[in-house]
Design an enzyme around this catalytic site. Structure first.
Site, PDB file in Angstrom:
ATOM      1  N   LYS A  29       0.183   5.517   8.389  1.00 57.78           N
ATOM      2  CA  LYS A  29       0.854   5.702   7.099  1.00 57.78           C
ATOM      3  C   LYS A  29      -0.169   5.709   5.977  1.00 57.78           C
ATOM      4  O   LYS A  29      -0.159   6.577   5.103  1.00 57.78           O
ATOM      5  CB  LYS A  29       1.886   4.591   6.896  1.00 57.78           C
ATOM      6  CG  LYS A  29       2.685   4.676   5.598  1.00 57.78           C
ATOM      7  CD  LYS A  29       2.092   3.850   4.472  1.00 57.78           C
ATOM      8  CE  LYS A  29       2.235   2.366   4.739  1.00 57.78           C
ATOM      9  NZ  LYS A  29       1.765   1.542   3.586  1.00 57.78           N
ATOM     10  N   LYS A  49      -7.613   0.983  -2.686  1.00 52.95           N
ATOM     11  CA  LYS A  49      -7.173   0.622  -1.332  1.00 52.95           C
ATOM     12  C   LYS A  49      -7.387   1.785  -0.372  1.00 52.95           C
ATOM     13  O   LYS A  49      -7.735   1.581   0.804  1.00 52.95           O
ATOM     14  CB  LYS A  49      -5.698   0.209  -1.341  1.00 52.95           C
ATOM     15  CG  LYS A  49      -5.138  -0.166   0.035  1.00 52.95           C
ATOM     16  CD  LYS A  49      -5.876  -1.339   0.677  1.00 52.95           C
ATOM     17  CE  LYS A  49      -5.344  -1.658   2.083  1.00 52.95           C
ATOM     18  NZ  LYS A  49      -4.008  -2.270   2.071  1.00 52.95           N
ATOM     19  N   THR A  75       0.859  -1.179   0.000  1.00 55.81           N
ATOM     20  CA  THR A  75       0.000   0.000   0.000  1.00 55.81           C
ATOM     21  C   THR A  75       0.895   1.229   0.000  1.00 55.81           C
ATOM     22  O   THR A  75       1.571   1.520   0.992  1.00 55.81           O
ATOM     23  CB  THR A  75      -0.923   0.017   1.231  1.00 55.81           C
ATOM     24  OG1 THR A  75      -1.772  -1.137   1.192  1.00 55.81           O
ATOM     25  CG2 THR A  75      -1.792   1.270   1.244  1.00 55.81           C
TER      26      THR A  75
END
Length: 287
Positions: free
Chosen positions: A240, A172, A97
């Site tokens: 993150k 995502k 990701t």
């Protein structure tokens, strides 16, 4: 069966690579901590290499699952990077990701080296990786995706092309946005039930059967109630990801007020010493 390389053997990558080997593929692995690569090769009767470039030699497909944008650049670029060793026509599949920006940057570098590139972040956590039941959201050229999808199927319950390069990462982000708000709402619901004198188990038994039900509610309510937060995807990694979401929202002019708020709640959890707790630990702020 194909000749493959898998780069990155964390809690997600190691079992994913294992599923590829179990499916009959010829798999060579690389990990920055060499001991992990050696251990994986011994357990799965596979091969390991000391650099990404060595690992990808003659591979038809190269899969990677690392930590962040910088990790991905490091593993792809440079004299010992994957792109320097991949044969023309091979397909690079990134399960990390990362930002859509670095995805597009690396896809351009791959194209210049006559390589295919599919961004393919996953959802399903450590359990999904171990059980081969990940949701894989992909971006890239249709032909590259069509070639890679059967290979990805070794660890996927669903694998879909969402659009051109970067579309997988954007999807995502949608996933992480939805999870952040849901886990915060679940945390508030369970904390409210406890402070009101209700039994959490009974509350969940009833409300999970209606419109409030969710995977998080069914699978995490007991451990949230018990203050147990050792179920994989860590708060540090979630922050993150949410940072990526918020930056991308600024680029397209989208408003993510709940996501921004929950990101700050996760910052509170970090300050409580919970950076390695899983994402359900939002409830710890409400105790």
């Amino acid at each position: 069966m194909a000749r493959l390389a898998f780069l990155g053997l964390g809690v997600m990558g190691a079992p994913m690579a294992g599923h590829l080997k179990a499916a009959g593929h010829d798999v060579t692995v690389f990990n920055r901590t060499r001991a992990k690569a050696e251990d994986w090769a011994a357990r799965h009767d596979g091969a390991w290499a000391g650099t990404p470039r060595e690992a990808v030699a003659d591979a038809d497909f190269v899969m990677t699952c690392v930590g962040n944008d910088d990790d991905l650049r490091q593993i792809c670029l440079g004299a010992d990077g994957a792109f320097a060793g991949m044969k023309p026509g091979a397909v690079f599949v990134d399960h990390t990701t990362v930002s859509a920006a670095v995805t597009r940057e690396l896809a351009q570098a791959a194209q210049a080296a006559r390589l295919g590139y599919v961004d393919a972040p996953v959802s399903g956590g450590q359990a999904g990786a171990e059980n081969g039941q990940l949701s894989v959201m992909c971006g890239g050229d249709q032909g590259d995706f069509d070639r890679a999808a059967p290979v990805i199927g070794a660890y996927a319950k669903i694998c879909r092309r969402m659009g051109d390069v970067g579309a997988g990462q954007i999807t995502k982000m949608c996933n992480q946005i939805a999870i952040a708000g849901l886990v915060q709402a679940l945390s508030e619901s369970l904390a409210f039930a406890k402070k009101s004198g209700l039994e959490v188990e009974k509350v969940v038994e009833v409300i999970s059967q209606g419109a409030a039900g969710s995977w998080q509610m069914v699978n995490r309510h007991k451990t949230m109630d018990q203050g147990q937060f050792e179920h994989g995807f860590a708060v540090d990694w979630m922050r993150k990801d949410l940072g990526i979401c918020l930056a991308a929202a600024d680029e397209v002019g989208a408003s993510l007020p709940v996501t921004a708020l929950v990101d700050q709640f996760y910052k509170d959890v970090q300050q409580m010493g919970g950076g390695r707790w899983d994402t359900s630990s939002l409830i710890a702020r409400l105790a």
